[in-house]
Write a protein that holds these residues in place. Sequence first.
Motif, PDB file in Angstrom:
ATOM      1  N   LEU A  95     -14.092   3.633  16.415  1.00  0.00           N
ATOM      2  CA  LEU A  95     -14.148   3.201  17.806  1.00  0.00           C
ATOM      3  C   LEU A  95     -13.621   1.784  18.004  1.00  0.00           C
ATOM      4  CD1 LEU A  95     -15.001   3.812  20.726  1.00  0.00           C
ATOM      5  CD2 LEU A  95     -17.288   2.982  20.145  1.00  0.00           C
ATOM      6  N   VAL A  96     -13.979   0.870  17.109  1.00  0.00           N
ATOM      7  CA  VAL A  96     -13.547  -0.516  17.280  1.00  0.00           C
ATOM      8  C   VAL A  96     -12.145  -0.760  16.722  1.00  0.00           C
ATOM      9  CG1 VAL A  96     -15.916  -1.358  17.261  1.00  0.00           C
ATOM     10  CG2 VAL A  96     -14.624  -1.317  15.120  1.00  0.00           C
ATOM     11  N   LYS A  97     -11.578   0.285  16.081  1.00  0.00           N
ATOM     12  CA  LYS A  97     -10.183   0.247  15.606  1.00  0.00           C
ATOM     13  C   LYS A  97      -9.930  -0.913  14.629  1.00  0.00           C
ATOM     14  CE  LYS A  97      -8.208   2.508  19.694  1.00  0.00           C
ATOM     15  NZ  LYS A  97      -9.513   2.933  20.252  1.00  0.00           N
ATOM     16  N   VAL A  98     -10.904  -1.180  13.782  1.00  0.00           N
ATOM     17  CA  VAL A  98     -10.757  -2.303  12.857  1.00  0.00           C
ATOM     18  C   VAL A  98      -9.684  -2.033  11.806  1.00  0.00           C
ATOM     19  CG1 VAL A  98     -12.630  -1.477  11.363  1.00  0.00           C
ATOM     20  CG2 VAL A  98     -11.988  -3.889  11.308  1.00  0.00           C
ATOM     21  N   LEU A  99      -9.514  -0.780  11.375  1.00  0.00           N
ATOM     22  CA  LEU A  99      -8.493  -0.474  10.373  1.00  0.00           C
ATOM     23  C   LEU A  99      -7.092  -0.688  10.946  1.00  0.00           C
ATOM     24  CD1 LEU A  99     -10.066   2.713   8.732  1.00  0.00           C
ATOM     25  CD2 LEU A  99     -10.101   0.351   7.876  1.00  0.00           C
ATOM     26  N   LYS A 100      -6.914  -0.339  12.208  1.00  0.00           N
ATOM     27  CA  LYS A 100      -5.618  -0.578  12.859  1.00  0.00           C
ATOM     28  C   LYS A 100      -5.368  -2.078  13.014  1.00  0.00           C
ATOM     29  CE  LYS A 100      -5.521   3.770  15.486  1.00  0.00           C
ATOM     30  NZ  LYS A 100      -4.372   4.321  14.751  1.00  0.00           N
ATOM     31  N   GLU A 101      -6.422  -2.821  13.369  1.00  0.00           N
ATOM     32  CA  GLU A 101      -6.296  -4.270  13.499  1.00  0.00           C
ATOM     33  C   GLU A 101      -5.912  -4.897  12.162  1.00  0.00           C
ATOM     34  OE1 GLU A 101      -9.002  -7.649  15.590  1.00  0.00           O
ATOM     35  OE2 GLU A 101      -9.935  -6.666  13.875  1.00  0.00           O
TER      36      GLU A 101
ATOM     37  N   LYS B 176      -4.523   6.462   5.940  1.00  0.00           N
ATOM     38  CA  LYS B 176      -3.559   6.647   7.035  1.00  0.00           C
ATOM     39  C   LYS B 176      -3.042   5.311   7.560  1.00  0.00           C
ATOM     40  CE  LYS B 176      -5.289  11.102   8.726  1.00  0.00           C
ATOM     41  NZ  LYS B 176      -5.949  11.812   9.856  1.00  0.00           N
ATOM     42  N   GLU B 177      -3.845   4.258   7.372  1.00  0.00           N
ATOM     43  CA  GLU B 177      -3.450   2.924   7.839  1.00  0.00           C
ATOM     44  C   GLU B 177      -2.912   2.068   6.695  1.00  0.00           C
ATOM     45  OE1 GLU B 177      -3.247   2.410  10.889  1.00  0.00           O
ATOM     46  OE2 GLU B 177      -4.465   4.059  11.668  1.00  0.00           O
ATOM     47  N   GLY B 178      -2.578   2.702   5.556  1.00  0.00           N
ATOM     48  CA  GLY B 178      -2.016   1.969   4.427  1.00  0.00           C
ATOM     49  C   GLY B 178      -3.019   1.105   3.695  1.00  0.00           C
ATOM     50  N   GLN B 179      -4.291   1.487   3.719  1.00  0.00           N
ATOM     51  CA  GLN B 179      -5.351   0.712   3.095  1.00  0.00           C
ATOM     52  C   GLN B 179      -6.153   1.595   2.135  1.00  0.00           C
ATOM     53  OE1 GLN B 179      -7.503  -1.683   6.183  1.00  0.00           O
ATOM     54  NE2 GLN B 179      -5.889  -0.924   7.548  1.00  0.00           N
ATOM     55  N   LYS B 180      -7.074   0.971   1.423  1.00  0.00           N
ATOM     56  CA  LYS B 180      -7.912   1.693   0.466  1.00  0.00           C
ATOM     57  C   LYS B 180      -9.375   1.380   0.726  1.00  0.00           C
ATOM     58  CE  LYS B 180      -4.336   1.326  -3.130  1.00  0.00           C
ATOM     59  NZ  LYS B 180      -4.014   0.761  -4.468  1.00  0.00           N
ATOM     60  N   CYS B 181     -10.234   2.218   0.169  1.00  0.00           N
ATOM     61  CA  CYS B 181     -11.671   2.003   0.268  1.00  0.00           C
ATOM     62  C   CYS B 181     -12.282   1.937  -1.124  1.00  0.00           C
ATOM     63  CB  CYS B 181     -12.344   3.133   1.052  1.00  0.00           C
ATOM     64  SG  CYS B 181     -11.978   3.141   2.808  1.00  0.00           S
TER      65      CYS B 181
ATOM     66  N   LYS C 296       0.666  -6.586   8.131  1.00  0.00           N
ATOM     67  CA  LYS C 296       2.120  -6.556   8.327  1.00  0.00           C
ATOM     68  C   LYS C 296       2.666  -7.929   8.694  1.00  0.00           C
ATOM     69  CE  LYS C 296       3.001  -1.728   9.567  1.00  0.00           C
ATOM     70  NZ  LYS C 296       3.497  -0.801  10.619  1.00  0.00           N
ATOM     71  N   SER C 297       1.862  -8.725   9.383  1.00  0.00           N
ATOM     72  CA  SER C 297       2.324 -10.052   9.801  1.00  0.00           C
ATOM     73  C   SER C 297       2.132 -11.105   8.702  1.00  0.00           C
ATOM     74  CB  SER C 297       1.570 -10.496  11.061  1.00  0.00           C
ATOM     75  OG  SER C 297       0.191 -10.703  10.782  1.00  0.00           O
ATOM     76  N   ASP C 298       1.398 -10.750   7.652  1.00  0.00           N
ATOM     77  CA  ASP C 298       1.110 -11.679   6.557  1.00  0.00           C
ATOM     78  C   ASP C 298       2.117 -11.446   5.431  1.00  0.00           C
ATOM     79  OD1 ASP C 298       0.127 -13.316   4.617  1.00  0.00           O
ATOM     80  OD2 ASP C 298      -1.809 -12.307   4.412  1.00  0.00           O
ATOM     81  N   VAL C 299       3.056 -12.377   5.258  1.00  0.00           N
ATOM     82  CA  VAL C 299       4.131 -12.190   4.280  1.00  0.00           C
ATOM     83  C   VAL C 299       3.733 -12.651   2.881  1.00  0.00           C
ATOM     84  CG1 VAL C 299       5.915 -12.414   6.045  1.00  0.00           C
ATOM     85  CG2 VAL C 299       5.107 -14.467   4.845  1.00  0.00           C
ATOM     86  N   SER C 300       2.498 -13.150   2.716  1.00  0.00           N
ATOM     87  CA  SER C 300       2.088 -13.661   1.410  1.00  0.00           C
ATOM     88  C   SER C 300       1.781 -12.558   0.408  1.00  0.00           C
ATOM     89  CB  SER C 300       0.874 -14.588   1.551  1.00  0.00           C
ATOM     90  OG  SER C 300      -0.224 -13.913   2.140  1.00  0.00           O
ATOM     91  N   THR C 301       1.627 -11.330   0.870  1.00  0.00           N
ATOM     92  CA  THR C 301       1.471 -10.179  -0.015  1.00  0.00           C
ATOM     93  C   THR C 301       1.846  -8.913   0.739  1.00  0.00           C
ATOM     94  OG1 THR C 301      -0.049  -8.929  -1.436  1.00  0.00           O
ATOM     95  CG2 THR C 301      -0.957  -9.862   0.577  1.00  0.00           C
TER      96      THR C 301
END
Length: 346
Positions: free
Chosen positions: A228-234, A265-270, A240-245
């Motif tokens: 609901l709070v869309k934290v994974l999308k955030e 789906k958002e390019g992250q892991k758990c 994507k805006s952080d070029v350090s990694t």
Amino acid sequence: MGINLHAINEIGGPNLIFHEINSENPNRSEPQQTSQQVGILDLTSLMPSVVHRRTGFEDLVQLFSFTAVVSGGSFELMTKTVTTQLSFMEEWFLYFEWMYHRSRTRFEDLAKDYNVSFTTAKRVFRSKLQIAMRARSRWPAYAMHEEDKKFRAEHWNEHFNEKTRFVMHDNTNVPLPAPSDAALNRATYSDYYGECCAKGGAALQLCGWIRALELCTGNIPDTSYIDLVKVLKEQKKFAKSDVSTEEGFLNIFDKGYRCTLAALKEGQKCWQPDFAQSDKQFSRDSTLHSAGVAVVRSGNERAVKTMKLSWQIRNGVVSSNQDLRIVADHWLAWGFQVNFMYSTVL
């Protein structure tokens, strides 16, 4: 069933965020420049112990350093006042005293102590809250990976790949009075907390940066809250805006969350403790894995404890007439403010 607290008057679906709740107009005007001052506060009496007791800040230097931060370095904005009855310093002190919520817990008492009307006291608080919320929206949601590596304790870099971008998640409650409306009562009642409440998330990076997430109604499950709070999308947008990694976030959740697929789906892991049915035992590897996650994730319990240092958050809403959008903003603004008040929790 859960509801985002910025939205309860329009209960159309099962999930709602608090910033859509009360009927008050959210488009409140900017505070106006006016003259000063009557001298409710005596600078000579504001010793560090008094400032800390009333606002949570160590002293006036720390308090006004943060005021400069939320004002964006603008002396004009920092010194704007809402009323001719208080100086700009007194208005900021009133705001921080209500945010900390220890010495004055009713606006009636706050207004009496500052020798202003109830309406004026609320107007002062809301004008400063607007400034703080705009500052929160200007600042990056998270620390960049290079910043995270630089400011976190050295032992984290020894235990984990330096390219890994960690963030820990946990939820907590803000008590609410039981609504008379049956649908709203069901939406806010949490079996876990055993009361009507709001549920808010706290995200914590290894460097100690805390990010408060939107308040939702207490009935919402943890997994649905993350959606609901869309934290994974955030987080994906920030990464994507952080070029350090090039690495996405590695989210550390409790085992009650079911977010692995959503994170992928958002390019992250758990990374979560293993889950076993009640009639089964953990294997040796599962036990060690869960213990490892628990050791790392324990820091987020301290982040939640820091969020609860404001007694408005800890004790919750007393009056059913209180504007819940203001409570939701209080939660978000306090989550931003604690990063400038306290030592890191990790």
